[in-house]
Design a protein around this motif. Structure first.
Motif, short mmCIF file in Angstrom:
data_model
loop_
_atom_site.label_atom_id
_atom_site.label_comp_id
_atom_site.label_asym_id
_atom_site.label_seq_id
_atom_site.Cartn_x
_atom_site.Cartn_y
_atom_site.Cartn_z
N GLY A 142 0.82 -1.21 0.00
CA GLY A 142 0.00 0.00 0.00
C GLY A 142 0.85 1.25 0.00
N VAL A 143 0.87 1.96 1.12
CA VAL A 143 1.65 3.18 1.28
C VAL A 143 3.02 2.80 1.84
CG1 VAL A 143 1.69 5.49 2.27
CG2 VAL A 143 -0.49 4.41 1.76
N LEU A 144 4.09 3.24 1.13
CA LEU A 144 5.44 2.83 1.49
C LEU A 144 6.18 3.87 2.33
CD1 LEU A 144 6.53 1.23 -1.90
CD2 LEU A 144 5.52 0.12 0.09
N ASP A 145 5.87 5.15 2.14
CA ASP A 145 6.58 6.18 2.90
C ASP A 145 5.65 7.37 3.11
OD1 ASP A 145 8.52 7.42 4.29
OD2 ASP A 145 9.73 8.02 2.55
N VAL A 146 5.94 8.13 4.15
CA VAL A 146 5.12 9.29 4.49
C VAL A 146 6.03 10.34 5.13
CG1 VAL A 146 4.53 8.39 6.78
CG2 VAL A 146 3.01 10.02 5.67
N THR A 147 5.74 11.60 4.82
CA THR A 147 6.51 12.71 5.39
C THR A 147 5.64 13.95 5.44
OG1 THR A 147 8.54 14.00 5.22
CG2 THR A 147 7.44 13.42 3.17
N PHE A 148 5.93 14.85 6.40
CA PHE A 148 5.17 16.08 6.58
C PHE A 148 5.86 17.24 5.88
CE2 PHE A 148 3.24 13.81 10.15
CZ PHE A 148 1.92 14.24 10.05
N HIS A 149 5.06 18.24 5.54
CA HIS A 149 5.59 19.50 5.05
C HIS A 149 6.26 20.22 6.22
CE1 HIS A 149 5.63 23.56 3.32
NE2 HIS A 149 5.51 22.97 2.13
N PRO A 150 7.40 20.89 5.99
CA PRO A 150 8.12 21.48 7.13
C PRO A 150 7.39 22.64 7.80
CG PRO A 150 9.16 22.08 5.06
CD PRO A 150 8.13 21.04 4.72
N THR A 151 6.54 23.37 7.08
CA THR A 151 5.90 24.54 7.67
C THR A 151 4.38 24.47 7.68
OG1 THR A 151 5.95 25.68 5.52
CG2 THR A 151 7.81 26.04 7.03
#
Length: 748
Positions: A722-731
């Protein structure tokens, strides 16, 4: 002369008649008058108005005949009267009318007083007190069961119970022979039997059916609207309260004081004294030991043997009989594994059933169960299930957090295993199994460039230092340092200055397991500046917060060379571990302190890089850790595992997870923390990204608040991934996710 003589004669006769009538009236006895009054009363009740008129006419005729019988010669008198009437003047006519009135009064006296028919004024009286002979009131009549009487009448005399010698046989005979038995009820107040009338039976039936007692009552009559929609000038119910409603009742006070005085003087006995001659009772268990009583209270009866089912019948249905395969399987099984301790059998009749061979064995097992299985009474705690659930705030009170899918970045042809966002938040880098690294503009989803690295990209990481523009790419056993030149001129110049200064220090380094080399030719034109060769395949790369150090992970059981820390400014690498402490899965730098987090399959080790020692070991309570992320404050760590769990560690609280989240249905592939907002997310193979609100308080005595706020879906599951990686926007409170469907999605 003849006329005058006839008139005098008629006057004398009238006077004689009056005297005779008065004598006869006086001589009548009282009994005859009463009889005549009764006859006239009955006669008047029966006759109508027309009959009364006829009776008056008949009476007048009879009176004429009576008077005519008393005369000597009727013809002469009649002629004389006619002549008198003809020759008399007006005064003579008035005298005749007065005489007639006197005669009618005498007739009424002879007939006696005539009474008119009057209705009984008490006929419609429904007062209960007039009919009740027993004046004891509305009390239970069982109080009089030991007395020969059942109450008192209006005079205060006892009403004795009627003699009832009927036994059950007499009652049965009355029930069979008496046609009115079904409508006969027993009155407890008078002790007599009352036969209900048809009207009373109909009333009882109506009440039993829930109807009104009055037959003529209309329960659906139109309602009279007392309050209307028109506004009235004066209020309907606005009368002020009376003065007596605020003042205690003086009459009640006097009554209470009289009763209290009577009780004190002994005139009124408030309670009935019990007769001591009836018998005294004693407490049977008063002298018993408390321990014996406690044993009796805790005694539990033995559970009953379950009732036999269809299998134990002598002629069970066919579906309960064993087939040959089921019987063979039953014989091969152990006695403790069998569902039934016997084989169901069928007999044509009950007399053909033989004796049960396991009867004694079953009884013996029953005795063993009762003897070896103690029974104990446990106090059950009544707890409301809602009280066990923590009171969490509502998600709308925890905004902002990503809720909807805004953009989709398409261009890769393989699995997008890793993504990273620049410190400015303007650019996004992604690495895929198609051997390419792509750079995207975040707001427009435009691909700004593509770099072919010649193999599947396992991990990428953007340098967190905003003064540098570098990207680390793990491809096979090589870590590539790219300079995409997507920043302003000052950042690009500082990056070139750093890379040019590295060439001077290159000659001083000795050869080791990791080799550094500069790129030339076509690769240099694509932005690939450095190449770090590792002995084995690299699965993860991560940067230090200052941007000078880079860590790489090479999972391998057979070697201790699993983690390397590289310094870009001096182009040197070192292995911080001499021994193999487990299969390393992921590593991370502490954002503030010189700590290094190393995640193995079952635990997370925290090392102090200055003292070069291990400070803490976190037990994840999971089978296989897949990813790890450190809170920006540095005191909290989240770990995702392949057994669908997400663990939150509070480093100041314990080495075990503070909270275990089991929201995903499949393996968790990636976790991430936001730098500014109290948000963290987890990506799983079930195609969903779960965003949670995690508030960390400055007060050390207050535990973190963890609330799941949103489940984001959009990726298509491909080859069970399914979903392999996730990250947030810095601001911004935005989140990026990459999946096996070769797409990158932005949720805002």
């Amino acid at each position: 002369m003849e006329e005058s003589s006839s008139s005098t004669r008629s006057g004398e006769q009238r006077e004689k008649m009056k005297k005779v009538l008065e004598k006869t009236v006086k001589k009548r006895s009282k009994e005859e008058q009463e009889e005549q009054e009764d006859e006239i009363f009955n006669f008047n009740n029966k006759c109508t108005e027309e009959e009364e008129e006829e009776r008056e006419e008949n009476l007048s005729d009879s009176e004429d005949s009576v008077f005519s019988g008393l005369e000597d010669s009727g013809s002469d008198s009649a002629d004389d009267e006619d002549e008198e009437e003809e020759g008399s003047d007006h005064n003579g006519a008035e005298n005749d009318d007065e005489d007639l009135k006197i005669e009618e009064e005498e007739k009424k006296k002879m007939m006696g007083p005539v009474t008119e028919k009057k209705e009984d004024e008490y006929k419609q009286d429904s007062s209960d007190e007039e009919d009740i002979r027993n004046t004891v009131g509305n009390i239970p009549m069982e109080w009089y069961k030991d007395f020969p009487h059942i109450g008192y009448n209006l005079d205060g005399k006892k009403i004795y119970k009627p003699i009832r010698n009927k036994d059950e046989l007499d009652e049965f005979l009355d029930k069979m022979e008496d046609p009115n038995y079904w409508r006969t009820v027993h009155d407890k107040q008078t002790g007599s039997d009352i036969v209900l009338s048809d009207e009373q039976v109909a009333l009882v039936n109506r009440l039993q059916r829930g109807q009104f007692g009055d037959v003529d009552f209309n329960e659906y009559q139109p309602q009279v609207e007392f309050f209307s929609q028109d506004v009235m000038l004066h209020p309907v119910t606005n009368r002020p309260a009376d003065k007596r409603s605020f003042i205690p009742s003086l009459i009640e006070k006097q009554k209470v004081s009289k009763l209290v005085h009577a009780i004190k003087m002994g005139w009124i006995k408030p309670r009935r004294t019990e007769d001591a001659s009836r018998g005294r009772y004693y407490d049977l268990w008063a002298n018993e030991d408390s321990s014996i009583l406690a044993k009796h209270k805790m005694h539990l009866p033995a559970p009953k043997i379950p009732l036999p089912g269809h299998q134990e019948s002598y002629n069970p249905p066919p579906e309960y009989l064993f087939t040959d395969e089921e019987r063979a399987l039953w014989e091969q099984q152990d006695a403790s594994d069998r569902k039934l301790p016997f084989v169901p059998m069928r007999f044509s009749s009950l007399r053909q059933v033989p004796a049960f061979p396991r009867f004694l064995h079953e009884r013996f097992e029953r005795c063993l169960d009762l003897y070896l299985c103690p029974r104990q009474r446990k106090m059950r705690v009544n707890v409301n299930p809602e009280d066990l659930i923590p009171k969490l705030p509502k998600p709308r009170d925890l905004q902002p957090f990503p809720t909807t899918q805004s953009l989709v970045y398409r261009g890769h042809s393989g699995l997008v295993r890793s993504i990273s966002v620049s410190p400015s938040g303007q650019w996004l880098a992604s690495g895929s199994d198609d051997g390419s690294v792509r750079f995207w503009e975040v707001r427009s989803s435009r691909c700004m460039g593509t770099v072919q690295v010649g193999g599947a990209v396992k991990s990428i990481a953007w340098n967190p230092n905003p003064l540098l523009c570098l990207l680390a790419v793990a491809q096979g056993s090589v870590v590539l340092i790219l300079s995409p030149s997507l920043a302003d001129r000052q950042v690009v110049l500082s990056t070139e200055r750093l890379l040019s200064g590295q060439q001077e220090a290159e000659s001083t380094e000795e050869a080791g397991p990791v080799t550094w080399s500069d790129m030339e030719g076509e690769e240099l034109s694509h932005g690939i500046r450095l190449k770090i060769q590792h002995p084995k395949a690299v699965h993860q790369v991560t940067w230090h917060a200052k941007g000078d150090y880079l860590a790489s992970v090479m999972p391998d059981h057979s070697s201790h060379l699993q983690v390397f820390i590289h310094q870009v400014s001096r182009r040197r690498s070192q292995n911080p571990f001499r021994k193999n402490k487990g299969l390393v899965q992921c590593v991370s730098f502490h954002p503030v302190r010189p700590y290094f987090f190393v995640g193995t399959q079952r635990s997370v080790r925290i090392y102090n890089l200055v003292k070069q020692e291990m400070t803490k070991k976190l037990q994840a309570n999971s089978k296989w850790i897949s990813s790890m992320a450190v809170h920006p404050g540095g005191d909290h760590v989240i770990c995702g595992s392949y057994d669908c769990r997400l663990s939150w560690f509070d480093l100041d609280l314990s080495t075990k997870p503070y909270k275990m989240l089991r929201h995903h249905k499949k393996a968790v592939r990636g976790v991430a923390h936001h730098r500014l907002y109290p948000l963290f997310a987890s990506a799983s193979d079930d195609g969903s990204v779960i965003v949670c609100h995690g508030t960390v308080y400055s007060d050390l005595l207050q535990n973190p608040l963890i609330v799941p706020v949103k489940v984001l879906r959009g990726h298509v599951i491909t080859h069970d991934l399914g979903v392999l990686d996730v990250t947030f926007h810095p601001t911004q409170p935005w989140i990026f996710s990459s999946g096996a469907d070769a797409t990158i999605r932005l949720f805002t």
